[in-house]
Design a protein around this motif. Structure first.
Motif, short mmCIF file in Angstrom:
data_model
loop_
_atom_site.label_atom_id
_atom_site.label_comp_id
_atom_site.label_asym_id
_atom_site.label_seq_id
_atom_site.Cartn_x
_atom_site.Cartn_y
_atom_site.Cartn_z
N ARG A 106 0.81 -1.22 0.00
CA ARG A 106 0.00 0.00 0.00
C ARG A 106 0.84 1.27 0.00
NH1 ARG A 106 -3.67 -0.73 -2.48
NH2 ARG A 106 -4.52 1.23 -1.77
N GLU A 107 2.08 1.18 0.49
CA GLU A 107 2.96 2.36 0.52
C GLU A 107 4.24 2.05 -0.25
OE1 GLU A 107 3.60 3.82 4.48
OE2 GLU A 107 1.44 4.02 4.87
N PHE A 161 -2.21 2.84 -4.70
CA PHE A 161 -1.46 2.86 -3.44
C PHE A 161 -1.99 3.96 -2.52
CE2 PHE A 161 1.41 1.29 -6.75
CZ PHE A 161 1.76 0.06 -6.21
N ASP A 162 -1.78 3.77 -1.22
CA ASP A 162 -2.17 4.79 -0.25
C ASP A 162 -1.16 5.94 -0.24
OD1 ASP A 162 -4.33 3.21 0.51
OD2 ASP A 162 -3.21 2.25 2.14
N LYS A 163 0.12 5.58 -0.49
CA LYS A 163 1.17 6.60 -0.42
C LYS A 163 2.30 6.23 -1.37
CE LYS A 163 4.38 8.76 2.82
NZ LYS A 163 4.91 8.77 4.18
#
Length: 191
Positions: free
Chosen positions: A7-8, A36-38
């Motif tokens: 995700r990051e 992605f989150d970040k």
């Protein structure tokens, strides 16, 4: 990464400067931002003046055996991006920090090897060491530095005819044609 559930993402570029290639890489990575989150990016090697000072320190440590009468010529990649001025600025900072025998040129932009020949020959070194100023000693280090015969750690010149030297972008051939004695160090900035 997406299928693995990551995700990051943190991307550390292997570029010297924040120029065209680094921007293209960022755009490509950011094209996946919805997945992605970040997404975060590290900086290229020479992002600010503090980095330049650290690079000078690292180079002078690596080449601590360099005599004052010898020249160290770095071959950078270069770019048409405005950030290319960093090479000339770094060259100037070497000179300002008592390293008048260190020279930096680029394959793809200014300063060119032809600019360097004038500077290096006016310095009148007893010997010249040519080495890549690149993270990886790839295509340019193998194809633009010289026509080579392999010797461990160094190379020697297989002299082409003078017509090809005059039109060549082969750095060592050009330096030799200008009457310079040289040796080559093909180790990249990060071995």
């Amino acid at each position: 990464m997406i299928t693995d559930g990551i995700r990051e993402v943190v991307v550390q570029p292997t570029h010297i400067l924040d120029g065209i290639e680094n921007n293209i890489m960022k755009e490509e990575v950011l094209s996946y931002k919805k997945s992605f989150d970040k997404i975060a990016f590290g900086t290229p090697l020479l992002a600010d003046s503090k980095d330049e000072s650290q690079a000078i320190n690292a180079v002078t440590t690596e080449f601590s055996d360099l005599k004052e009468t010898e020249a160290l010529v770095f071959m950078g990649h270069g770019t048409t991006h405005q950030v290319n001025t960093m090479y000339a600025g770094l060259d100037q900072k070497f000179k300002e920090s008592a390293h008048a025998n260190v020279f930096i040129g680029t394959v793809e932009a200014d300063p060119t090897i032809h600019n360097l020949v004038k500077e290096v020959t006016s310095f009148q070194p007893s010997k010249i060491y040519v080495t890549p100023f690149m993270i990886v000693a790839g295509d340019h280090a193998h194809n633009d530095m010289l026509v080579i015969l392999r010797i461990p750690g160094y190379v020697s010149l297989k002299m082409p005819d003078l017509k090809s030297v005059r039109s060549s972008k082969d750095w060592v051939n050009i330096l030799e044609y200008a009457g310079c004695m040289w040796s080559m160090h093909k180790k990249p900035l990060i071995p």
